[in-house]
Design an enzyme around this catalytic site. Structure first.
Site, PDB file in Angstrom:
ATOM      1  N   ALA A  96       0.786  -1.227   0.000  1.00  0.00           N
ATOM      2  CA  ALA A  96       0.000   0.000   0.000  1.00  0.00           C
ATOM      3  C   ALA A  96       0.820   1.281   0.000  1.00  0.00           C
ATOM      4  O   ALA A  96       0.378   2.307  -0.538  1.00  0.00           O
ATOM      5  CB  ALA A  96      -0.942   0.009   1.208  1.00  0.00           C
ATOM      6  N   ALA A  97       1.985   1.298   0.632  1.00  0.00           N
ATOM      7  CA  ALA A  97       2.768   2.534   0.699  1.00  0.00           C
ATOM      8  C   ALA A  97       3.254   2.918  -0.706  1.00  0.00           C
ATOM      9  O   ALA A  97       3.536   2.040  -1.521  1.00  0.00           O
ATOM     10  CB  ALA A  97       3.954   2.344   1.636  1.00  0.00           C
ATOM     11  N   PRO A  98       3.298   4.220  -1.025  1.00  0.00           N
ATOM     12  CA  PRO A  98       3.183   5.389  -0.146  1.00  0.00           C
ATOM     13  C   PRO A  98       1.767   5.878   0.125  1.00  0.00           C
ATOM     14  O   PRO A  98       1.587   6.882   0.796  1.00  0.00           O
ATOM     15  CB  PRO A  98       3.965   6.466  -0.902  1.00  0.00           C
TER      16      PRO A  98
ATOM     17  N   GLY B 288      -1.181   6.440  -2.152  1.00  0.00           N
ATOM     18  CA  GLY B 288      -2.085   7.117  -3.063  1.00  0.00           C
ATOM     19  C   GLY B 288      -3.361   6.329  -3.330  1.00  0.00           C
ATOM     20  O   GLY B 288      -4.470   6.883  -3.330  1.00  0.00           O
TER      21      GLY B 288
ATOM     22  N   ASP C  66       1.717  -3.244   4.262  1.00  0.00           N
ATOM     23  CA  ASP C  66       3.028  -3.003   3.670  1.00  0.00           C
ATOM     24  C   ASP C  66       4.065  -3.426   4.693  1.00  0.00           C
ATOM     25  O   ASP C  66       3.845  -3.306   5.899  1.00  0.00           O
ATOM     26  CB  ASP C  66       3.206  -1.528   3.297  1.00  0.00           C
TER      27      ASP C  66
ATOM     28  N   ASP D  10      -0.674  -4.358  -5.274  1.00  0.00           N
ATOM     29  CA  ASP D  10       0.283  -3.483  -5.960  1.00  0.00           C
ATOM     30  C   ASP D  10       1.656  -4.073  -5.703  1.00  0.00           C
ATOM     31  O   ASP D  10       2.272  -3.838  -4.670  1.00  0.00           O
ATOM     32  CB  ASP D  10       0.182  -2.057  -5.410  1.00  0.00           C
TER      33      ASP D  10
ATOM     34  N   CYS E  10       3.803  -1.131 -11.665  1.00  0.00           N
ATOM     35  CA  CYS E  10       4.297   0.039 -12.388  1.00  0.00           C
ATOM     36  C   CYS E  10       5.539  -0.314 -13.190  1.00  0.00           C
ATOM     37  O   CYS E  10       6.468   0.482 -13.314  1.00  0.00           O
ATOM     38  CB  CYS E  10       4.563   1.206 -11.445  1.00  0.00           C
TER      39      CYS E  10
END
Length: 448
Positions: A264-266, A268, A284, A326, A379
């Site tokens: 989850a970090a950072p 958004g 995280d 993520d 990403c």
């Protein structure tokens, strides 16, 4: 040596390590990135004396560092033509000084006399002093001939060969070159807005002189210090690239639902979910990243259950209505914002992270309730970390099925929807508007 003499020696040593100006800070950070494997933000944070510089000088140090990293291949090729033989590897600090000088001459339009004199001054220390005359001679020649650097193939030279070959295979030569070209541009600043009336959003857009993108993201150019922008203290927005805001939208309406976010970090995506009314459990394993995460949530006035844990070992108390994974990845989709990435990643990193991603995907899928939606997000631009992960998972998990993304769900992003119905943004998408990060997301449903 007496205590007093020892203290004088310590102070003298510490003072000698302080950078004399922004260029010295940039040189220190460049060496940390290229030879010690430090990440960009950490290398800057560790640069001695950077926090003592004025905001203007600190901003120049960052710009100089980013420009040098973005154009490193061109700069090194240009320098190779100016020197009779390359510097030995142990003289990397001398090479860095030359790189910074050429970046100023060729790309930052620094007056030649200032670029040469201030860069040569970086050799005043005992370690580099023997190379002072050499650096001065090379940079003086560079000041006369730097126009030749424009004739070099920037996109190709500034992209490591293994990345170029990977992107050419995945996206074709033309699109590969477009991706590499996008990495040479200074990216705009994207903001995601906290929920509120439409007129408030429009007032904020006008106050920030921002562009409103499809999906509601505000885009600013030349924004300056983030913390000084209107709405920061009030928690009206958070920094989030337009592409990074898309995976959450694949979950549809989440109000009242329990959404588990892993990696989850950072924060958004957690902020998006919480602002939309979801009950979020954010997991995280990085304590440092979670500390900043908590600060951001507090500034935004949003709530989420935050769990510091490795998702491979952690067991949720109950299955979630939706899961957003993520994954940790090579982050090659964010090179436009983090030009240190091409110089710190290797093909072995892709293989190592792909193995971890496969384990996380299988583990996280078991945390989802029947009928729930699962979004896998990365990403990275590397297929091994994206499409191939999802294909491999679906091949062994018949209880899951892909839920294709429809064009109407993501207005303005139709070119980012793949033939299989997944989301794949590229840095060259929206090139005229400033581009976006490279992101992949696939949406799956637990069939029960």
């Amino acid at each position: 040596m007496s205590d007093k003499e020892s203290e004088r020696f310590r102070v003298k040593r510490e003072r000698s390590s302080q950078p004399r100006d922004a260029r010295a800070a940039a040189a220190h950070a460049l060496g940390a990135i290229l030879r010690r494997g430090r990440a960009l933000d950490q290398a800057l944070a560790d640069a001695p004396g950077l926090d003592a510089l004025s905001p203007r000088d600190a901003a120049f140090a960052r710009l100089l560092l980013l420009t040098t990293l973005r154009r490193l291949g061109q700069i090194d090729a240009f320098l190779a033509g100016l020197m009779e033989r390359p510097l030995p590897a142990r003289r990397g600090a001398v090479q860095d000084v030359l790189r910074l000088g050429v970046a100023q001459l060729a790309f930052l339009e620094t007056p030649a006399h200032a670029a040469v004199a201030s860069t040569v001054a970086l050799t005043q220390g005992q370690r580099l002093a023997p190379y002072r005359g050499f650096v001065n001679a090379v940079l003086r020649r560079a000041s006369r001939e730097h126009g030749a650097i424009a004739a070099l193939d920037g996109p190709r030279l500034n992209t490591p060969d293994w990345l170029w070959q990977s992107w050419a295979r995945a996206y074709g030569e033309e699109r590969c070159r477009a991706i590499a070209e996008s990495h040479l541009q200074e990216p705009p600043l994207d903001l995601s807005l906290a929920s509120g009336p439409e007129d408030r959003a429009e007032a904020l857009r006008a106050a920030l002189a921002a562009e409103r993108l499809p999906g509601g993201t505000l885009r600013l150019r030349g924004a300056g210090a983030v913390t000084r922008l209107k709405g920061y203290e009030a928690g009206a927005w958070w920094v989030q690239d337009a592409a990074a805001a898309l995976p959450v939208r694949l979950l549809g309406p989440v109000a009242g639902k329990h959404v588990l976010e892993i990696g989850a970090a950072p924060g958004g995506k957690t902020a998006q979910l919480a602002a939309a009314g979801a009950r979020v459990t954010a997991v995280d394993r990085s304590a440092a990243r979670l500390a900043r995460f908590r600060e951001n949530l507090a500034r935004l006035g949003l709530e989420a259950e935050i769990v510091e844990a490795d998702a491979l070992d952690w067991h949720p108390p109950a299955l979630a209505d939706a899961v957003l994974l993520d994954v940790p990845c090579t982050a090659t989709g964010t090179i436009r914002r983090h030009p240190d990435i091409p110089h710190g990643r290797k093909p072995a990193d892709v293989e190592r992270l792909a193995a971890l991603q496969g384990r996380l995907l299988a583990r996280a899928a078991g945390m989802l309730a029947r009928g729930g939606l699962f979004v896998y997000a990365s990403c990275s631009l590397q297929p091994e970390e994206c499409e191939r992960q999802v294909s491999a998972f679906l091949a062994v998990a018949p209880e899951f099925a892909r839920v294709p993304v429809r064009a109407g769900e993501l207005a303005g992003f139709s070119e980012a929807i793949t033939a299989a119905g997944d989301l794949r943004t590229l840095p060259c998408h929206w090139a005229e508007a400033g581009g976006m990060d490279g992101f992949y997301a696939a949406r799956l449903r637990h069939l029960g």
